[in-house]
Structure formats: structure tokens, C-alpha cells
Design a protein around this motif. Structure first.
Motif, PDB file in Angstrom:
ATOM      1  N   HIS A 122      57.829  58.796  19.425  1.00 15.84           N
ATOM      2  CA  HIS A 122      57.676  57.945  18.624  1.00 15.84           C
ATOM      3  C   HIS A 122      55.924  57.261  18.413  1.00 15.84           C
ATOM      4  CE1 HIS A 122      60.861  57.901  16.387  1.00 15.84           C
ATOM      5  NE2 HIS A 122      61.731  57.209  17.136  1.00 15.84           N
ATOM      6  N   LEU A 123      55.516  57.251  19.801  1.00 14.42           N
ATOM      7  CA  LEU A 123      54.060  56.933  19.725  1.00 14.42           C
ATOM      8  C   LEU A 123      53.039  58.018  19.061  1.00 14.42           C
ATOM      9  CD1 LEU A 123      52.276  54.535  21.215  1.00 14.42           C
ATOM     10  CD2 LEU A 123      51.881  56.182  22.733  1.00 14.42           C
ATOM     11  N   GLY A 124      53.432  59.184  19.542  1.00  9.19           N
ATOM     12  CA  GLY A 124      52.838  60.143  18.613  1.00  9.19           C
ATOM     13  C   GLY A 124      52.937  60.115  17.286  1.00  9.19           C
ATOM     14  N   ASN A 125      54.237  60.013  16.850  1.00  9.20           N
ATOM     15  CA  ASN A 125      54.725  60.052  15.368  1.00  9.20           C
ATOM     16  C   ASN A 125      54.213  59.084  14.545  1.00  9.20           C
ATOM     17  OD1 ASN A 125      56.463  61.681  13.518  1.00  9.20           O
ATOM     18  ND2 ASN A 125      57.833  60.200  13.807  1.00  9.20           N
ATOM     19  N   PHE A 126      53.946  57.963  15.000  1.00 10.71           N
ATOM     20  CA  PHE A 126      53.598  56.608  14.288  1.00 10.71           C
ATOM     21  C   PHE A 126      52.033  56.797  14.297  1.00 10.71           C
ATOM     22  CE2 PHE A 126      57.803  54.255  15.543  1.00 10.71           C
ATOM     23  CZ  PHE A 126      58.216  54.547  14.204  1.00 10.71           C
ATOM     24  N   ARG A 127      51.441  57.503  15.355  1.00 12.56           N
ATOM     25  CA  ARG A 127      50.069  57.530  15.383  1.00 12.56           C
ATOM     26  C   ARG A 127      49.331  58.578  14.465  1.00 12.56           C
ATOM     27  NH1 ARG A 127      45.603  58.087  14.697  1.00 12.56           N
ATOM     28  NH2 ARG A 127      43.856  57.891  16.391  1.00 12.56           N
ATOM     29  N   PHE A 128      50.084  59.803  14.399  1.00 12.89           N
ATOM     30  CA  PHE A 128      49.613  60.773  13.762  1.00 12.89           C
ATOM     31  C   PHE A 128      50.104  61.188  12.561  1.00 12.89           C
ATOM     32  CE2 PHE A 128      48.388  61.286  18.228  1.00 12.89           C
ATOM     33  CZ  PHE A 128      46.946  61.218  18.112  1.00 12.89           C
ATOM     34  N   TRP A 149      56.323  45.357   8.173  1.00 15.42           N
ATOM     35  CA  TRP A 149      56.224  44.131   9.215  1.00 15.42           C
ATOM     36  C   TRP A 149      54.920  44.361  10.070  1.00 15.42           C
ATOM     37  CZ3 TRP A 149      61.675  44.544  12.144  1.00 15.42           C
ATOM     38  CH2 TRP A 149      62.576  43.970  11.252  1.00 15.42           C
ATOM     39  N   PHE A 150      54.373  45.833  10.288  1.00 16.56           N
ATOM     40  CA  PHE A 150      53.342  46.076  10.914  1.00 16.56           C
ATOM     41  C   PHE A 150      52.341  46.946  10.350  1.00 16.56           C
ATOM     42  CE2 PHE A 150      57.303  46.505  13.581  1.00 16.56           C
ATOM     43  CZ  PHE A 150      57.308  45.378  14.191  1.00 16.56           C
ATOM     44  N   ASP A 175      46.888  53.845  13.589  1.00 22.11           N
ATOM     45  CA  ASP A 175      46.020  53.671  15.003  1.00 22.11           C
ATOM     46  C   ASP A 175      46.934  53.259  15.901  1.00 22.11           C
ATOM     47  OD1 ASP A 175      46.287  50.346  15.272  1.00 22.11           O
ATOM     48  OD2 ASP A 175      46.346  50.976  13.159  1.00 22.11           O
ATOM     49  N   TRP A 176      46.591  53.210  17.244  1.00 17.43           N
ATOM     50  CA  TRP A 176      47.427  53.148  18.330  1.00 17.43           C
ATOM     51  C   TRP A 176      48.073  51.781  18.600  1.00 17.43           C
ATOM     52  CZ3 TRP A 176      48.800  57.149  20.600  1.00 17.43           C
ATOM     53  CH2 TRP A 176      47.898  58.454  20.760  1.00 17.43           C
ATOM     54  N   ARG A 204      53.101  48.669  18.634  1.00 17.64           N
ATOM     55  CA  ARG A 204      53.873  47.711  18.037  1.00 17.64           C
ATOM     56  C   ARG A 204      55.633  48.485  17.292  1.00 17.64           C
ATOM     57  NH1 ARG A 204      49.173  45.431  16.879  1.00 17.64           N
ATOM     58  NH2 ARG A 204      49.145  46.169  14.666  1.00 17.64           N
ATOM     59  N   LYS A 205      55.330  49.331  16.774  1.00 16.42           N
ATOM     60  CA  LYS A 205      56.658  49.962  16.113  1.00 16.42           C
ATOM     61  C   LYS A 205      57.554  50.665  16.920  1.00 16.42           C
ATOM     62  CE  LYS A 205      54.164  51.092  11.819  1.00 16.42           C
ATOM     63  NZ  LYS A 205      53.749  52.066  10.663  1.00 16.42           N
ATOM     64  N   VAL A 206      56.856  51.354  18.174  1.00 12.78           N
ATOM     65  CA  VAL A 206      57.340  51.821  19.305  1.00 12.78           C
ATOM     66  C   VAL A 206      58.358  50.743  19.950  1.00 12.78           C
ATOM     67  CG1 VAL A 206      57.518  52.871  21.803  1.00 12.78           C
ATOM     68  CG2 VAL A 206      56.260  53.906  19.583  1.00 12.78           C
TER      69      VAL A 206
END
Length: 219
Positions: free
Chosen positions: A179-185, A111-112, A117-118, A123-125
Motif C-alpha cells: 500500500h505504501l507503494g500503491n498510494f505513492r505511485f 481526508w489526506f 508523495d511519501w 498517512r493512508k497506510v
């Protein structure tokens, strides 16, 4: 000249312990990094080769342990409810392991995109907090739990509507930033493992909140 040589000797004497201390700290950090990186790399390799098996096993053990701690340390039950523990561990392995691997690493990527990237992470969060958790994960959890322990899936869904706020508040507090950090890094093969580490505490909260009704009926 003699005075200069004495000063140089004193400076060398003072600097030697600092150099030795720095070397010791550096060696200790290198050893710690190696001790951590070896099992993480092994887990990463296994997760890439057998993603569903590794995800299920990781989350099954985590779910069982978190419920055991909840029963003994939070609820202070005199005896372990093994039926409840098995239900909690099985759901944890099946959905929090295999199901979330599909949602986070397959569906959200479709989907995304796969970018780290941030913008992609945000969007995933948002999708996780507004769709996946309230509309898929928690309804399945409550339906499964009441099917195993009491009156069936519809009873679980009705209980979920009553406990929605008390469950979603701690979820948003714990998981939004993580999750923001998890999806980012975090690379995809380590995502479920990193989620499992943090969700150990989350599952204790969910286990306690979602079983209060059952304990009240028993008393």
C-alpha cells in the motif's frame, strides 16, 4: 594501411552481432511494453468511466478464483463448496471492489489529499492498518460470511475476535509495504486493479484461515 583496413573489418564483424542482438532485445521489450500497456490503458479508461462496475467485476472474479484454488489446492476438498464460493466472490466484489474504491479513492483523498508523495502515502497506510482493516473491513467480512454459511453476524464477530491476531499478522506482512507503494505511485483509476492482483494471494490466506472453524464443525 592494409593492416588498418583488416583491423577495422574485424572490429565491424565483432560489433555486428552485438548490434543485432541489442536491436532484437529492444524490439522485444517494445513489443512486451505494448502488449502490457494496451490492456492496462483499456482498463484505466473503463475504470474512469465506470469505476464501481469495473471494481465489482474485477474483485468478484478474483474472489471466486482465489477461493476455488484454496478449496482444491490448499484444503484439497473432494468437491467444491459453491455456496461458500459465491459468498466469498460476492463479498469480494461488493466490498473489496466497490467499498475499497470508496475508502481508498474517495474517503482517503478527502481526508489526506490526492498527492502522490511519501507523506500522504504513509498517512493512508497508517489509516488503513489501524482503522479501515481491523475496524471496518474484517468485521464486515466475518459478519457477512457467518450470515451466509452458519450462525449469523454476531457469531462471525465473535469468531473475528478469536482470530484477530492470526488474520492481522499476514495482512500487515503482505499489505503494509504494498500500500505504501500503491498510494505513492499508482493513479486512482488503477489502484483497485493493482490491489486485486496482490490480494489474489491474500484472499487465499483469508479464505483458509476464516473457514477452519466451519470445516472443523463439519468433521
Amino acid at each position: 594501411a592494409a593492416f588498418g583496413r583488416q583491423g577495422a573489418a574485424r572490429n565491424a564483424a565483432h560489433s555486428a552481432p552485438s548490434f543485432a542482438g541489442t536491436s532484437f532485445r529492444t524490439m522485444a521489450l517494445l513489443r512486451l511494453r505494448r502488449a502490457v500497456s494496451v490492456p492496462v490503458e483499456a482498463y484505466s479508461v473503463a475504470s474512469r468511466a465506470l469505476p464501481l462496475s469495473v471494481a465489482f467485476g474485477t474483485c468478484w472474479v478474483k474472489g471466486s478464483c482465489s477461493d476455488l484454488l484454496t478449496q482444491k489446492l490448499v484444503e484439497r476438498k473432494p468437491a467444491i463448496d459453491w455456496k461458500r464460493n459465491l459468498a466469498f466472490a460476492t463479498f469480494s466484489g461488493a466490498y473489496l471492489g466497490c467499498g475499497q474504491h470508496y475508502v481508498y479513492n474517495v474517503l482517503f483523498t478527502r481526508w489526506f489529499g490526492c498527492g502522490l508523495d511519501w507523506g500522504t502515502a504513509m498517512r493512508k497506510v497508517v489509516a488503513d492498518a489501524t482503522w479501515h482493516v481491523p475496524m471496518v473491513y474484517l468485521p464486515l467480512y466475518y459478519a457477512f460470511q457467518d450470515t451466509v454459511l452458519s450462525g449469523g453476524p454476531l457469531c462471525g464477530l465473535r469468531r473475528y475476535t478469536r482470530e484477530f491476531v492470526s488474520v492481522m499478522k499476514p495482512y500487515c506482512c503482505i499489505w503494509t509495504v504494498f500500500h505504501l507503494g500503491n498510494f505513492r505511485f499508482t493513479p486512482p483509476e488503477l489502484r483497485i486493479g493493482s490491489i486485486a492482483c496482490v490480494s489474489f494471494g491474500w484472499l487465499m490466506v483469508l479464505s483458509y484461515v476464516s473457514h477452519r472453524k466451519h470445516e472443523g464443525v463439519k468433521r
